[in-house]
Design a protein around this motif. Structure first.
Motif, short mmCIF file in Angstrom:
data_model
loop_
_atom_site.label_atom_id
_atom_site.label_comp_id
_atom_site.label_asym_id
_atom_site.label_seq_id
_atom_site.Cartn_x
_atom_site.Cartn_y
_atom_site.Cartn_z
N ARG A 58 42.77 12.55 -8.98
CA ARG A 58 41.82 11.74 -8.23
C ARG A 58 40.62 11.36 -9.09
O ARG A 58 40.25 12.07 -10.02
N VAL A 59 39.99 10.26 -8.73
CA VAL A 59 38.74 9.83 -9.34
C VAL A 59 37.75 9.48 -8.24
O VAL A 59 38.15 9.12 -7.12
N HIS A 60 36.48 9.61 -8.55
CA HIS A 60 35.41 9.18 -7.65
C HIS A 60 34.13 9.13 -8.46
O HIS A 60 34.05 9.73 -9.53
N THR A 67 33.52 12.49 -12.99
CA THR A 67 34.59 12.45 -12.00
C THR A 67 35.26 11.07 -11.93
O THR A 67 36.17 10.88 -11.13
N MET A 68 34.85 10.17 -12.80
CA MET A 68 35.55 8.89 -12.93
C MET A 68 36.78 9.06 -13.82
O MET A 68 37.61 8.17 -13.90
N VAL A 69 36.89 10.22 -14.50
CA VAL A 69 38.10 10.55 -15.25
C VAL A 69 39.05 11.20 -14.24
O VAL A 69 38.65 12.09 -13.49
N PRO A 70 40.31 10.79 -14.18
CA PRO A 70 41.24 11.43 -13.25
C PRO A 70 41.24 12.94 -13.48
O PRO A 70 41.35 13.41 -14.61
N HIS A 71 41.10 13.70 -12.38
CA HIS A 71 40.94 15.15 -12.54
C HIS A 71 41.56 15.92 -11.38
O HIS A 71 41.77 15.39 -10.30
#
Length: 187
Positions: free
Chosen positions: A121-123, A157-161
């Motif tokens: 997910r990203v956010h 958190t813009m990196v998929p994690h």
């Protein structure tokens, strides 16, 4: 009540001044008051006026609101209720309206919680966590990073994690900004 607030304000002024390593003369020069006036304010021999509080707060690097807010410590203990979802248990360790709109949470991941590296997910925002026990497998974009107890991680958190526990349960304490709270914590 008014005398109690006066006492708290005096303690805060003195405490902030000493924390900065300033003498009365140093603070006086920064807020354009005499050191004797500041001394009398700190010791309670003079009431502090609003027109004095504004430059004092500014000089000390705080706000007027923070300087005069009541010392309400009726219930300083947070009694978190656990929320379990998909092999993860969350305990919210902060109250609503925290400074910086951050949420602090303890999270326990079990072996039941798995991560599909193709569904990360990203956010918006940043996330920070420290591992209390166990080891965390942090999926961060194409990377897989093992984070053992006592170590911490911080990432955009813009990196998929995503994360999972390695070889048994793991516990972390995490700090989320507002977007991270909505993305990660059960409502």
């Amino acid at each position: 009540m008014e005398q109690e607030i006066d006492a708290v304000v005096r303690q805060r002024i003195r405490g902030l001044r000493l924390a900065k390593g300033w003498t009365l003369d140093s603070l006086a020069a920064r807020c354009y008051l005499s050191s004797s006036t500041l001394s009398r304010i700190e010791t309670g021999h003079r009431r502090v006026a609003l027109d004095q509080l504004v430059p004092i707060a500014r000089a000390l690097g705080t706000t007027l609101d923070q300087l005069v807010e009541p010392a309400n410590d009726e219930d300083v203990v947070i009694r978190p209720e656990p929320h379990t979802e998909a092999g993860m248990t969350f305990w919210n360790l902060s109250r609503d309206q925290t400074p910086g709109n951050v949420t602090v949470a303890k999270v326990r991941l079990t072996g039941e919680h798995t991560v599909d590296p193709n569904s990360l997910r990203v956010h918006p925002g940043r996330e920070w966590f420290t591992v209390i026990s166990g080891t965390i497998r942090l999926y961060l974009g194409e990377r897989v990073i093992l984070v053992p107890p006592g170590q911490a991680a911080e990432f955009s958190t813009m990196v998929p994690h995503g994360m999972s526990a390695v070889d048994g349960p793991a516990e972390i304490v995490s700090i989320f900004d507002h977007d991270g709270e909505r993305a990660h914590l059960p409502g």
